[in-house]
Design a protein around this motif. Structure first.
Motif, PDB file in Angstrom:
ATOM      1  N   ILE A   1      24.491  43.594  55.249  1.00  0.00           N
ATOM      2  CA  ILE A   1      24.137  44.820  54.395  1.00  0.00           C
ATOM      3  C   ILE A   1      25.333  45.109  53.555  1.00  0.00           C
ATOM      4  CG2 ILE A   1      23.813  47.331  54.748  1.00  0.00           C
ATOM      5  CD1 ILE A   1      22.132  46.799  57.140  1.00  0.00           C
ATOM      6  N   LEU A   2      26.522  44.871  54.055  1.00  0.00           N
ATOM      7  CA  LEU A   2      27.787  45.109  53.523  1.00  0.00           C
ATOM      8  C   LEU A   2      27.726  43.989  52.364  1.00  0.00           C
ATOM      9  CD1 LEU A   2      30.582  45.848  56.003  1.00  0.00           C
ATOM     10  CD2 LEU A   2      29.999  47.170  54.171  1.00  0.00           C
ATOM     11  N   TYR A   3      27.614  42.925  52.552  1.00  0.00           N
ATOM     12  CA  TYR A   3      27.379  41.773  51.584  1.00  0.00           C
ATOM     13  C   TYR A   3      26.616  42.184  50.314  1.00  0.00           C
ATOM     14  CZ  TYR A   3      28.465  37.148  49.574  1.00  0.00           C
ATOM     15  OH  TYR A   3      28.843  36.152  48.890  1.00  0.00           O
ATOM     16  N   ALA A   4      25.365  42.565  50.744  1.00  0.00           N
ATOM     17  CA  ALA A   4      24.342  43.100  49.849  1.00  0.00           C
ATOM     18  C   ALA A   4      24.930  44.263  48.853  1.00  0.00           C
ATOM     19  CB  ALA A   4      23.041  43.410  50.432  1.00  0.00           C
ATOM     20  N   CYS A   5      25.626  45.293  49.501  1.00  0.00           N
ATOM     21  CA  CYS A   5      25.940  46.440  48.755  1.00  0.00           C
ATOM     22  C   CYS A   5      27.363  45.935  47.819  1.00  0.00           C
ATOM     23  CB  CYS A   5      26.557  47.530  49.890  1.00  0.00           C
ATOM     24  SG  CYS A   5      25.223  48.372  51.146  1.00  0.00           S
ATOM     25  N   TYR A   6      28.062  45.046  48.452  1.00  0.00           N
ATOM     26  CA  TYR A   6      29.280  44.814  47.496  1.00  0.00           C
ATOM     27  C   TYR A   6      29.386  43.704  46.689  1.00  0.00           C
ATOM     28  CZ  TYR A   6      31.228  48.938  49.954  1.00  0.00           C
ATOM     29  OH  TYR A   6      31.444  50.210  50.323  1.00  0.00           O
ATOM     30  N   TYR A   7      28.299  42.900  46.773  1.00  0.00           N
ATOM     31  CA  TYR A   7      28.310  41.472  46.141  1.00  0.00           C
ATOM     32  C   TYR A   7      28.236  41.874  44.391  1.00  0.00           C
ATOM     33  CZ  TYR A   7      26.822  37.040  44.172  1.00  0.00           C
ATOM     34  OH  TYR A   7      26.728  36.026  43.467  1.00  0.00           O
ATOM     35  N   SER A   8      27.616  42.732  43.972  1.00  0.00           N
ATOM     36  CA  SER A   8      27.560  42.966  42.638  1.00  0.00           C
ATOM     37  C   SER A   8      28.987  43.530  42.177  1.00  0.00           C
ATOM     38  CB  SER A   8      26.545  43.742  42.181  1.00  0.00           C
ATOM     39  OG  SER A   8      26.476  45.011  42.938  1.00  0.00           O
ATOM     40  N   SER A   9      29.637  44.377  43.007  1.00  0.00           N
ATOM     41  CA  SER A   9      31.141  44.779  42.539  1.00  0.00           C
ATOM     42  C   SER A   9      32.199  43.797  42.562  1.00  0.00           C
ATOM     43  CB  SER A   9      31.344  46.154  43.279  1.00  0.00           C
ATOM     44  OG  SER A   9      31.302  45.863  44.640  1.00  0.00           O
ATOM     45  N   THR A  10      31.839  42.520  43.158  1.00  0.00           N
ATOM     46  CA  THR A  10      32.866  41.869  43.451  1.00  0.00           C
ATOM     47  C   THR A  10      33.199  41.082  42.099  1.00  0.00           C
ATOM     48  OG1 THR A  10      32.338  41.335  45.686  1.00  0.00           O
ATOM     49  CG2 THR A  10      33.652  39.448  44.717  1.00  0.00           C
ATOM     50  N   PRO A  11      34.730  41.220  41.752  1.00  0.00           N
ATOM     51  CA  PRO A  11      34.949  40.450  40.902  1.00  0.00           C
ATOM     52  C   PRO A  11      34.979  39.028  40.597  1.00  0.00           C
ATOM     53  CG  PRO A  11      36.846  41.617  41.560  1.00  0.00           C
ATOM     54  CD  PRO A  11      35.770  41.869  42.304  1.00  0.00           C
ATOM     55  N   LYS A  12      34.526  38.348  39.538  1.00  0.00           N
ATOM     56  CA  LYS A  12      34.305  36.970  39.716  1.00  0.00           C
ATOM     57  C   LYS A  12      35.757  36.375  39.537  1.00  0.00           C
ATOM     58  CE  LYS A  12      30.244  37.488  40.070  1.00  0.00           C
ATOM     59  NZ  LYS A  12      29.722  37.925  41.152  1.00  0.00           N
ATOM     60  N   ASP A  13      36.049  35.262  40.254  1.00  0.00           N
ATOM     61  CA  ASP A  13      37.315  34.437  40.315  1.00  0.00           C
ATOM     62  C   ASP A  13      37.455  33.680  38.868  1.00  0.00           C
ATOM     63  OD1 ASP A  13      38.298  35.215  42.601  1.00  0.00           O
ATOM     64  OD2 ASP A  13      37.544  33.381  43.589  1.00  0.00           O
ATOM     65  N   GLU A  14      38.533  34.071  38.381  1.00  0.00           N
ATOM     66  CA  GLU A  14      38.821  33.222  37.154  1.00  0.00           C
ATOM     67  C   GLU A  14      38.968  31.823  37.401  1.00  0.00           C
ATOM     68  OE1 GLU A  14      42.030  34.740  34.916  1.00  0.00           O
ATOM     69  OE2 GLU A  14      41.215  36.958  35.095  1.00  0.00           O
ATOM     70  N   GLU A  15      39.546  31.316  38.617  1.00  0.00           N
ATOM     71  CA  GLU A  15      39.491  29.886  38.743  1.00  0.00           C
ATOM     72  C   GLU A  15      38.489  29.174  39.041  1.00  0.00           C
ATOM     73  OE1 GLU A  15      40.173  30.140  43.613  1.00  0.00           O
ATOM     74  OE2 GLU A  15      41.616  30.812  42.379  1.00  0.00           O
ATOM     75  N   ASN A  16      37.079  29.951  39.089  1.00  0.00           N
ATOM     76  CA  ASN A  16      35.819  29.236  39.034  1.00  0.00           C
ATOM     77  C   ASN A  16      35.424  28.729  37.743  1.00  0.00           C
ATOM     78  OD1 ASN A  16      35.821  29.120  42.176  1.00  0.00           O
ATOM     79  ND2 ASN A  16      34.619  31.036  42.236  1.00  0.00           N
ATOM     80  N   GLU A  17      35.794  29.902  36.882  1.00  0.00           N
ATOM     81  CA  GLU A  17      35.448  29.281  35.428  1.00  0.00           C
ATOM     82  C   GLU A  17      35.955  27.848  34.999  1.00  0.00           C
ATOM     83  OE1 GLU A  17      36.584  32.458  33.015  1.00  0.00           O
ATOM     84  OE2 GLU A  17      35.666  34.233  34.471  1.00  0.00           O
ATOM     85  N   LYS A  18      35.166  27.131  33.920  1.00  0.00           N
ATOM     86  CA  LYS A  18      36.077  26.246  33.329  1.00  0.00           C
ATOM     87  C   LYS A  18      36.680  26.302  32.278  1.00  0.00           C
ATOM     88  CE  LYS A  18      31.577  23.495  34.181  1.00  0.00           C
ATOM     89  NZ  LYS A  18      30.548  22.456  33.241  1.00  0.00           N
ATOM     90  N   PRO A  19      37.815  25.703  32.242  1.00  0.00           N
ATOM     91  CA  PRO A  19      38.961  25.883  31.487  1.00  0.00           C
ATOM     92  C   PRO A  19      38.477  25.501  30.006  1.00  0.00           C
ATOM     93  CG  PRO A  19      39.516  24.035  32.769  1.00  0.00           C
ATOM     94  CD  PRO A  19      38.080  24.731  33.300  1.00  0.00           C
ATOM     95  N   THR A  20      38.946  26.145  29.042  1.00  0.00           N
ATOM     96  CA  THR A  20      38.601  25.675  27.746  1.00  0.00           C
ATOM     97  C   THR A  20      39.401  24.423  27.323  1.00  0.00           C
ATOM     98  OG1 THR A  20      40.512  26.955  26.689  1.00  0.00           O
ATOM     99  CG2 THR A  20      38.425  28.035  27.128  1.00  0.00           C
ATOM    100  N   GLU A  21      38.905  24.061  25.989  1.00  0.00           N
ATOM    101  CA  GLU A  21      39.504  22.641  25.566  1.00  0.00           C
ATOM    102  C   GLU A  21      41.149  23.040  25.483  1.00  0.00           C
ATOM    103  OE1 GLU A  21      38.234  19.724  21.921  1.00  0.00           O
ATOM    104  OE2 GLU A  21      36.742  20.968  22.860  1.00  0.00           O
ATOM    105  N   ILE A  22      41.557  23.849  24.901  1.00  0.00           N
ATOM    106  CA  ILE A  22      42.824  24.223  24.803  1.00  0.00           C
ATOM    107  C   ILE A  22      43.713  24.034  26.117  1.00  0.00           C
ATOM    108  CG2 ILE A  22      44.714  25.720  23.921  1.00  0.00           C
ATOM    109  CD1 ILE A  22      42.738  26.633  21.707  1.00  0.00           C
ATOM    110  N   GLU A  23      43.051  24.889  27.045  1.00  0.00           N
ATOM    111  CA  GLU A  23      43.658  24.712  28.401  1.00  0.00           C
ATOM    112  C   GLU A  23      43.840  23.323  29.075  1.00  0.00           C
ATOM    113  OE1 GLU A  23      41.472  27.563  30.410  1.00  0.00           O
ATOM    114  OE2 GLU A  23      42.442  29.105  29.652  1.00  0.00           O
ATOM    115  N   LEU A  24      42.971  22.374  28.509  1.00  0.00           N
ATOM    116  CA  LEU A  24      42.800  21.389  29.074  1.00  0.00           C
ATOM    117  C   LEU A  24      43.793  20.352  28.501  1.00  0.00           C
ATOM    118  CD1 LEU A  24      39.120  20.408  29.258  1.00  0.00           C
ATOM    119  CD2 LEU A  24      40.540  20.716  31.240  1.00  0.00           C
ATOM    120  N   SER A  25      44.226  20.699  27.296  1.00  0.00           N
ATOM    121  CA  SER A  25      45.223  19.693  26.572  1.00  0.00           C
ATOM    122  C   SER A  25      46.526  19.894  27.195  1.00  0.00           C
ATOM    123  CB  SER A  25      45.142  20.250  24.986  1.00  0.00           C
ATOM    124  OG  SER A  25      45.606  21.240  24.713  1.00  0.00           O
ATOM    125  N   GLY A  26      46.964  21.165  27.736  1.00  0.00           N
ATOM    126  CA  GLY A  26      48.224  21.260  27.993  1.00  0.00           C
ATOM    127  C   GLY A  26      49.370  21.535  27.244  1.00  0.00           C
TER     128      GLY A  26
END
Length: 191
Positions: A157-182
């Protein structure tokens, strides 16, 4: 500790006709031993010593429980009552262990630290054992796992209540091309 106590509870000289309790918790105990073995292979010396100490404490405790049960209680009813009460206590502790995480979920309004599949497995495990306990009417299995079912349901129930308010991790997002170049300028080819 929990599985080893339930194995002892299900043995014929403690609670007759509980072979299912012995086999399932024996399997759980074997899985725990396999997990600890893998841990020992990869752990640092300090971690190994800490786990060895806890295992020794648990084995001593289990030995004391087994010896006292067999020496001081001479009927199945008395033996199953004593061991059953201990099983309920340790089962409740096992099921209640996520309570600290549940408090963190409410405080942060985020389910980041509460894994969904662990909560689901906790709930389903409790439901299956409650069903078994109702079929056999085993009060000790019913109480401990009934508490576990309630704890698992609260987690879901807690998971259902707070899942939508959980901020998405930036580390799960794919890096952009510029970030890949270093680099801050043009991407350079590997030399």
């Amino acid at each position: 500790m929990n599985c080893s106590l339930w194995v002892f509870y299900g043995l014929p000289f403690v609670t007759p006709d509980s072979i299912l309790v012995v086999t399932i918790n024996g399997t759980g105990l074997a899985m725990e031993i396999a997990y600890i073995t893998v841990f020992f292979v990869f752990a640092q010396k300090k971690g190994r010593l800490k786990v060895i100490l806890w295992i020794i404490i648990e084995l001593i405790f289990l030995g004391i429980v087994a010896a006292c049960t067999m020496l001081f209680f001479h009927t199945h009813t008395k033996r199953s009552r004593i061991v059953g009460i201990l099983c309920v206590i340790f089962g409740a502790l096992m099921y209640a262990s996520p309570l600290t995480i549940m408090q963190k979920v409410i405080k942060t309004k985020s389910v980041k630290y509460m894994p969904f599949y662990l909560s689901l497995a906790n709930f389903l495990n409790g439901v299956v054992w409650v069903t078994y306990a109702l079929i056999r009417f085993d009060l000790y299995i019913l109480i401990g796992n009934g508490l576990g079912t309630i704890s698992g349901a609260i987690q879901l129930i807690l998971y259902a209540c707070y899942y939508s308010s959980t901020p998405k991790d930036e580390e799960n997002e794919k890096p952009t091309e510029i970030e890949l170049s270093g680099c801050n300028g043009r991407a350079r080819p590997f030399a």
